[in-house]
Design a protein around this motif. Structure first.
Motif, mmCIF file in Angstrom:
data_model
loop_
_atom_site.group_PDB
_atom_site.id
_atom_site.type_symbol
_atom_site.label_atom_id
_atom_site.label_comp_id
_atom_site.label_asym_id
_atom_site.label_seq_id
_atom_site.Cartn_x
_atom_site.Cartn_y
_atom_site.Cartn_z
ATOM 1 N N PRO B 104 54.089 47.105 72.997
ATOM 2 C CA PRO B 104 55.352 46.408 72.733
ATOM 3 C C PRO B 104 55.146 44.918 72.432
ATOM 4 O O PRO B 104 55.834 44.348 71.609
ATOM 5 N N ARG B 105 54.172 44.308 73.122
ATOM 6 C CA ARG B 105 53.910 42.889 72.897
ATOM 7 C C ARG B 105 53.330 42.669 71.499
ATOM 8 O O ARG B 105 53.800 41.814 70.747
ATOM 9 N N LEU B 106 52.315 43.453 71.136
ATOM 10 C CA LEU B 106 51.617 43.220 69.866
ATOM 11 C C LEU B 106 52.391 43.739 68.666
ATOM 12 O O LEU B 106 52.413 43.111 67.621
ATOM 13 N N ASP B 111 59.829 40.173 73.890
ATOM 14 C CA ASP B 111 59.809 39.041 74.812
ATOM 15 C C ASP B 111 59.084 39.423 76.111
ATOM 16 O O ASP B 111 59.314 40.495 76.667
ATOM 17 N N GLU B 112 58.225 38.535 76.606
ATOM 18 C CA GLU B 112 57.328 38.865 77.716
ATOM 19 C C GLU B 112 58.072 39.290 78.992
ATOM 20 O O GLU B 112 57.702 40.264 79.646
ATOM 21 N N ALA B 113 59.111 38.551 79.324
ATOM 22 C CA ALA B 113 59.846 38.873 80.555
ATOM 23 C C ALA B 113 60.539 40.237 80.430
ATOM 24 O O ALA B 113 60.497 41.061 81.342
ATOM 25 N N GLU B 114 61.134 40.461 79.270
ATOM 26 C CA GLU B 114 61.809 41.734 79.024
ATOM 27 C C GLU B 114 60.795 42.868 79.013
ATOM 28 O O GLU B 114 61.022 43.940 79.584
ATOM 29 N N LYS B 117 59.841 43.777 82.477
ATOM 30 C CA LYS B 117 60.927 44.464 83.169
ATOM 31 C C LYS B 117 60.974 45.931 82.728
ATOM 32 O O LYS B 117 61.066 46.841 83.547
ATOM 33 N N ILE B 118 60.889 46.148 81.423
ATOM 34 C CA ILE B 118 60.911 47.518 80.895
ATOM 35 C C ILE B 118 59.735 48.319 81.449
ATOM 36 O O ILE B 118 59.886 49.461 81.885
ATOM 37 N N ALA B 119 58.560 47.692 81.474
ATOM 38 C CA ALA B 119 57.358 48.381 81.964
ATOM 39 C C ALA B 119 57.514 48.773 83.428
ATOM 40 O O ALA B 119 57.196 49.894 83.829
ATOM 41 N N LEU B 120 58.016 47.835 84.238
ATOM 42 C CA LEU B 120 58.166 48.127 85.664
ATOM 43 C C LEU B 120 59.227 49.209 85.894
ATOM 44 O O LEU B 120 59.061 50.075 86.755
ATOM 45 N N LEU B 153 56.779 55.719 76.094
ATOM 46 C CA LEU B 153 58.216 55.446 76.175
ATOM 47 C C LEU B 153 58.522 53.961 76.008
ATOM 48 O O LEU B 153 59.593 53.594 75.510
ATOM 49 N N ALA B 154 57.576 53.103 76.405
ATOM 50 C CA ALA B 154 57.800 51.656 76.313
ATOM 51 C C ALA B 154 58.064 51.221 74.877
ATOM 52 O O ALA B 154 58.709 50.209 74.641
ATOM 53 N N MET B 155 57.574 51.980 73.917
ATOM 54 C CA MET B 155 57.788 51.654 72.506
ATOM 55 C C MET B 155 59.179 52.094 72.032
ATOM 56 O O MET B 155 59.523 51.912 70.875
ATOM 57 N N LYS B 156 59.934 52.692 72.920
ATOM 58 C CA LYS B 156 61.251 53.239 72.568
ATOM 59 C C LYS B 156 61.176 54.082 71.290
ATOM 60 O O LYS B 156 61.834 53.790 70.286
ATOM 61 N N PRO B 157 60.359 55.129 71.345
ATOM 62 C CA PRO B 157 60.118 55.921 70.135
ATOM 63 C C PRO B 157 61.300 56.825 69.790
ATOM 64 O O PRO B 157 62.104 57.159 70.666
ATOM 65 N N LYS B 158 61.378 57.189 68.514
ATOM 66 C CA LYS B 158 62.380 58.174 68.102
ATOM 67 C C LYS B 158 61.893 59.577 68.429
ATOM 68 O O LYS B 158 62.675 60.470 68.691
ATOM 69 N N ALA B 159 60.580 59.748 68.355
ATOM 70 C CA ALA B 159 60.008 61.064 68.637
ATOM 71 C C ALA B 159 58.757 60.919 69.492
ATOM 72 O O ALA B 159 58.044 59.927 69.403
#
Lengths: 212, 245
Positions: B104-106, B111-114, B117-120, B153-159
């Motif tokens: 997600p970062r690369l 945003d780092e904080a977000e 949060k999503i990862a945790l 899931l962190a990438m919020k994938p469609k599939a």
């Protein structure tokens, strides 16, 4: 032996300095250039693989002295004026980078291919996967052989003596031919090389232990 | 517009014909389970969907991009299509948290904080919040696989593609992984394609079951229809064997 040292310490220290400086430059640049060609060879493009292969095979299989002489004699004649130190250090860098490329490539191949698949599936580009995931793991595998390359590099820097590069070996030759005390001179030169290579060897071992 | 569509796809490994005339359509939000004997081409099929394997003929449309077209930028598809592997493929040199946050970062420049949060939150979801600072080598197979799912899931994938996600796991850890997968199937609305031998999972959450053998799709049916009334002889045989175990 003491008199050789006391009467020539300035020349010896100068030599030690040039050898160290040349080695550090060559180590830094050969690591970058070597890694560059290692990555190039692992890229999924045939033409890049071939370019990398040619570079590695050519400079790995030509004697270092020939490469250094090329930069010392041919380059000033046709391209630009460079001194012996520069010519020798460039030769040393190119020659060593070919070996480092092979070493790093072996390291990349030792990393589980699943790591690249995982990273690419995660959305990372080839380069992102290479720099964040593959290379950090590859370098861990190649620290012992890389240490060998670095030690070879320091010893090979004695090629500078042939192109008037003011290094340790060059100073040793001059001292030996003026004092005629060849035995003691070359013993001192040998010890001075050890002063560089032993800590390097120790440090690489330490790094290996730390990372494993 | 289908999420994933195979049109007359052929795939060869040299002379070996790995995928034969594949036609398959998966709509957004559908959960499709692919089953079949080993060597039937299930893994090859799922790996073509995010370009880990190239198709040789036909069309393969994934989120509107044609994977059979060499000019297609594969990274654009992979941003939207995650994959979970049999052997997890977690980044060995990164902590669990970094495994989840890296892409997600690369790739998304989140945003780092977000991002954190999503990862945790995801670690919480897969029940491994206490493993954030662990390295993959310190995890069991079941834990690794749940982290791998969180990473996707962190990438919020469609599939999401699952390539035999439980085949390398100890029996007692399989249920934890299946539970996470079932939750995704029921709650997230993500399109899922799952290659598996877990028939209980297929029955519970799959919309459709695809049966493959010898590089072909032999049966493509609703889940109930497939299990209660399989048409192909090979599918019947396969089911009777796998249910006996």
């Amino acid at each position: 032996m003491i008199t050789i040292f006391t009467e020539n310490w300035q020349a010896l220290l100068t030599g030690l300095g040039y050898t160290l400086f040349s080695s550090i430059l060559a180590l830094f640049f050969s690591l970058i250039i070597g890694s560059f060609f290692a990555i190039l060879e692992e890229m999924p493009y045939r033409i890049l693989k071939i370019i990398a292969r040619i570079y590695i095979e050519v400079f790995r299989n030509i004697p270092l002295l020939v490469v250094a002489m090329f930069f010392y004699v041919v380059v000033p004649m046709y391209v630009t004026n460079i001194n012996g130190f520069t010519a020798g250090t460039i030769g040393l860098t190119i020659y060593t980078s070919a070996f480092i490329a092979e070493t790093v490539r072996a390291g990349i191949q030792a990393v589980d291919p699943g790591q690249m698949e995982g990273a690419r599936s995660n959305g990372l580009t080839f380069m992102q996967a290479m720099f964040h995931i593959i290379l950090p793991q590859a370098f861990k595998y190649v620290i012992p052989p890389l240490g060998n390359q670095f030690i070879n590099l320091v010893k090979n820097s004695s090629v500078l003596a042939f192109v008037a590069g003011f290094d340790l070996m060059y100073q040793g030759d001059i001292i030996a031919s003026t004092t005629f005390d060849t035995i003691n001179t070359y013993i001192i030169i040998g010890v001075l090389y050890l002063i560089i290579t032993m800590p390097l060897s120790y440090y690489m071992r330490h790094l290996e232990k730390k990372l494993s | 517009m289908a999420m994933i569509e195979f049109k007359n796809v052929e795939k060869y490994y040299d002379k070996f014909h790995a995928l034969k005339n594949i036609n398959l359509k998966v709509e957004a939000g559908e959960v499709v389970v692919i089953i079949g004997p080993s060597g039937s081409g299930k893994s090859t099929l799922i790996r073509t969907i995010n370009g880990l394997e190239q198709v040789n003929e036909g069309q393969l449309l994934v989120t509107n991009f044609d994977l059979a077209d060499k000019k297609t930028n594969i990274d654009k598809i992979r941003k939207n299509v995650g994959m979970v592997f049999q052997h997890f493929n977690l980044y060995e040199n990164k902590t669990v948290l970094e495994n989840i946050m890296l892409a997600p970062r690369l790739v998304l420049k989140r945003d780092e904080a977000e991002n954190k949060k999503i990862a945790l939150d995801l670690l919480e979801t897969v029940g491994l919040a206490d493993k954030a600072q662990s390295y993959p080598r310190m995890l069991s197979g079941g834990q690794s696989q749940r982290i791998a799912i969180a990473r996707s899931l962190a990438m919020k994938p469609k599939a999401l593609l699952f390539d035999e996600p439980t085949s390398a796991l100890d029996p007692e850890t399989i249920d934890d992984v299946l539970k996470v997968m079932k939750d995704i199937a029921k709650n997230e609305g993500i399109t899922m394609i799952v290659v598996t031998h877990e028939m209980g999972f297929a029955r519970e959450v799959a919309d459709r079951v695809v049966f493959m053998a010898d590089g072909q799709i032999l049966e493509d049916d609703t889940t109930a229809e497939f299990f209660d009334n399989p048409k192909e002889e090979r599918a019947k045989k396969f089911l009777s064997k796998i249910i006996k175990h």
